[in-house]
Write a protein that holds these residues in place. Structure first.
Motif, PDB file in Angstrom:
ATOM      1  N   GLU A 144     -12.911  25.751-116.099  1.00  0.00           N
ATOM      2  CA  GLU A 144     -12.983  27.126-115.604  1.00  0.00           C
ATOM      3  C   GLU A 144     -12.117  27.317-114.363  1.00  0.00           C
ATOM      4  O   GLU A 144     -11.439  28.341-114.215  1.00  0.00           O
ATOM      5  CB  GLU A 144     -14.442  27.497-115.299  1.00  0.00           C
ATOM      6  CG  GLU A 144     -15.288  27.671-116.546  1.00  0.00           C
ATOM      7  CD  GLU A 144     -16.771  27.820-116.246  1.00  0.00           C
ATOM      8  OE1 GLU A 144     -17.544  28.136-117.179  1.00  0.00           O
ATOM      9  OE2 GLU A 144     -17.168  27.607-115.078  1.00  0.00           O
ATOM     10  N   HIS A 241     -16.557  38.997-117.058  1.00  0.00           N
ATOM     11  CA  HIS A 241     -16.542  38.248-115.796  1.00  0.00           C
ATOM     12  C   HIS A 241     -16.805  39.199-114.631  1.00  0.00           C
ATOM     13  O   HIS A 241     -16.345  40.342-114.647  1.00  0.00           O
ATOM     14  CB  HIS A 241     -15.182  37.559-115.622  1.00  0.00           C
ATOM     15  CG  HIS A 241     -15.191  36.451-114.617  1.00  0.00           C
ATOM     16  ND1 HIS A 241     -15.146  36.681-113.270  1.00  0.00           N
ATOM     17  CD2 HIS A 241     -15.227  35.095-114.777  1.00  0.00           C
ATOM     18  CE1 HIS A 241     -15.152  35.518-112.631  1.00  0.00           C
ATOM     19  NE2 HIS A 241     -15.210  34.543-113.516  1.00  0.00           N
ATOM     20  N   PRO A 242     -17.528  38.757-113.604  1.00  0.00           N
ATOM     21  CA  PRO A 242     -17.777  39.630-112.442  1.00  0.00           C
ATOM     22  C   PRO A 242     -16.506  40.036-111.706  1.00  0.00           C
ATOM     23  O   PRO A 242     -16.471  41.077-111.057  1.00  0.00           O
ATOM     24  CB  PRO A 242     -18.691  38.782-111.549  1.00  0.00           C
ATOM     25  CG  PRO A 242     -18.565  37.376-112.045  1.00  0.00           C
ATOM     26  CD  PRO A 242     -18.263  37.482-113.494  1.00  0.00           C
ATOM     27  N   GLY A 262     -18.674  29.604-119.169  1.00  0.00           N
ATOM     28  CA  GLY A 262     -19.704  30.448-118.577  1.00  0.00           C
ATOM     29  C   GLY A 262     -21.081  29.832-118.756  1.00  0.00           C
ATOM     30  O   GLY A 262     -21.226  28.687-119.195  1.00  0.00           O
ATOM     31  N   ASN A 265     -24.878  28.622-113.501  1.00  0.00           N
ATOM     32  CA  ASN A 265     -24.331  27.923-112.348  1.00  0.00           C
ATOM     33  C   ASN A 265     -25.300  28.104-111.186  1.00  0.00           C
ATOM     34  O   ASN A 265     -26.077  29.062-111.166  1.00  0.00           O
ATOM     35  CB  ASN A 265     -22.964  28.481-111.944  1.00  0.00           C
ATOM     36  CG  ASN A 265     -21.928  28.350-113.043  1.00  0.00           C
ATOM     37  OD1 ASN A 265     -21.947  27.378-113.801  1.00  0.00           O
ATOM     38  ND2 ASN A 265     -21.050  29.319-113.149  1.00  0.00           N
ATOM     39  N   SER A 272     -27.133  31.481-110.915  1.00  0.00           N
ATOM     40  CA  SER A 272     -26.331  32.610-111.371  1.00  0.00           C
ATOM     41  C   SER A 272     -26.015  32.409-112.842  1.00  0.00           C
ATOM     42  O   SER A 272     -25.501  31.359-113.242  1.00  0.00           O
ATOM     43  CB  SER A 272     -25.026  32.707-110.566  1.00  0.00           C
ATOM     44  OG  SER A 272     -24.172  33.700-111.099  1.00  0.00           O
ATOM     45  N   ARG A 274     -23.687  33.337-115.527  1.00  0.00           N
ATOM     46  CA  ARG A 274     -22.404  33.948-115.828  1.00  0.00           C
ATOM     47  C   ARG A 274     -22.274  34.254-117.317  1.00  0.00           C
ATOM     48  O   ARG A 274     -22.787  33.514-118.159  1.00  0.00           O
ATOM     49  CB  ARG A 274     -21.258  33.014-115.389  1.00  0.00           C
ATOM     50  CG  ARG A 274     -21.134  32.874-113.877  1.00  0.00           C
ATOM     51  CD  ARG A 274     -20.662  34.171-113.242  1.00  0.00           C
ATOM     52  NE  ARG A 274     -20.568  34.096-111.804  1.00  0.00           N
ATOM     53  CZ  ARG A 274     -19.484  33.698-111.129  1.00  0.00           C
ATOM     54  NH1 ARG A 274     -18.410  33.314-111.801  1.00  0.00           N
ATOM     55  NH2 ARG A 274     -19.492  33.676-109.826  1.00  0.00           N
TER      56      ARG A 274
END
Length: 318
Positions: A144, A241-242, A262, A265, A272, A274
């Motif tokens: 990533e 994705h943020p 993703g 995490n 979080s 993702r």
């Protein structure tokens, strides 16, 4: 513009062979010190958004004007001197070799079963907690990081170098450094770093999408997928994705490798979740780290080639 093209190509070669020698002062270190100084003196009191804009303008002014003056004087002295100095300045804004080195430093101990060392090396390049990550999670985090930073750390500064030479590439790197240092949404930086984060998003909008397209167009998909299927995955997942830009590289790499990135995490103990990118056709393994590095390097080469051809045609026509 033709000198910018030559300098940018030379910069890619300099970075690929030399990288960032620690013995030579790095402009980004200077950006960091200036940002820290301005953060200390401006990030207080009221109207922090305006103070953040002031900080960003000051950093951008120095990041653009100093290289511009250096390059202008170098070209006045001699064309070849100007190209060489401009190429070196551009090379300091790109980090393909550094990104490769960081990924391999995680992959090597992971390959030999030294998971503690792999976790430690990974902690140097990611913001997530790494102390309890398993092998697959370490590999995913590394993939990533390389995927996201292909644009952010290499092709985006190259894009601006080809358009406006070293001064514009340095300005991009300065804005990117501002975002990485103050572009957080916590209590201290949510107002002061707002303009830095937004400007970084604006600058990366085109390069991130072009990078993803070049990744897929020239890529060799695994998991029995075609380029068209991969691009459909990118269009489907990148916006999850943020960040408005980071998802494009990650989605492209996930599609090409036939894996899913993703998931969960942890950042400073806070979990979080993702968004998932790609289809889990294949299991994430350590070997895919090196494959991701190869995708990154080939993408940089083809990105440069595409823009050199476009720039050369524009130069001939005009």
């Amino acid at each position: 513009m033709i000198t910018h093209l030559v300098a940018a190509c030379l910069a890619v070669m300099i970075d690929r062979v030399i990288g960032d020698p620690r013995a030579i002062p790095h402009p980004v270190v200077g950006f960091g010190k200036l940002i820290s100084f301005l953060d200390k003196h401006l990030n207080k009191g009221s109207e922090r958004k305006w103070r953040g804009i002031m900080m960003l303008l000051i950093v951008c002014f120095f990041a653009f004007s100093v290289p511009f003056l250096i390059i202008f004087l170098a070209y006045q002295f001699h064309l070849y001197v100007g190209i060489i100095i401009e190429a070196w300045l551009i090379s300091t804004t790109i980090a393909a070799k550094g990104l490769k080195k960081a990924a391999i430093e995680v992959s090597t101990p992971l390959k030999s079963g030294n998971i503690e060392e792999a976790r430690l090396k990974l902690s140097y390049i990611v913001g997530r907690d790494t102390e309890t990550l398993k092998e697959e999670e370490i590999a995913r985090a590394t993939i990533e990081t390389v995927a996201e930073n292909t644009s952010d750390g290499v092709t985006a500064p190259l894009f601006f170098a080809i358009i406006g030479g070293a001064p514009l590439a340095m300005l991009y790197r300065a804005v990117n450094t501002c975002d990485s240092m103050v572009g957080y949404k916590n209590e201290r930086f949510k107002e002061f770093g707002f303009s830095s984060a937004k400007f970084d998003d604006i600058l990366n909008w085109i390069p991130s999408r072009v990078t993803a397209f070049i990744m897929v167009f020239f890529g060799q998909p695994k998991g029995k997928k075609s380029q068209l299927e991969c691009w459909k995955i990118v269009l489907r997942d990148a916006r999850k994705h943020p960040s408005p830009n980071s998802g494009w590289g990650e989605a492209a790499v996930a599609a090409l490798l036939g894996i899913q990135l993703g998931g969960l995490n942890t950042y400073n103990g806070v979990v979080s979740n993702r968004a998932l990118m790609g289809d889990p056709l294949l299991k994430i393994t350590n070997d895919l780290i090196e494959e991701t590095v190869e995708i990154m390097l080939k993408t940089v080469n083809r990105f440069t080639l595409v823009f050199v051809v476009v720039g050369g045609v524009y130069y001939v026509v005009t």
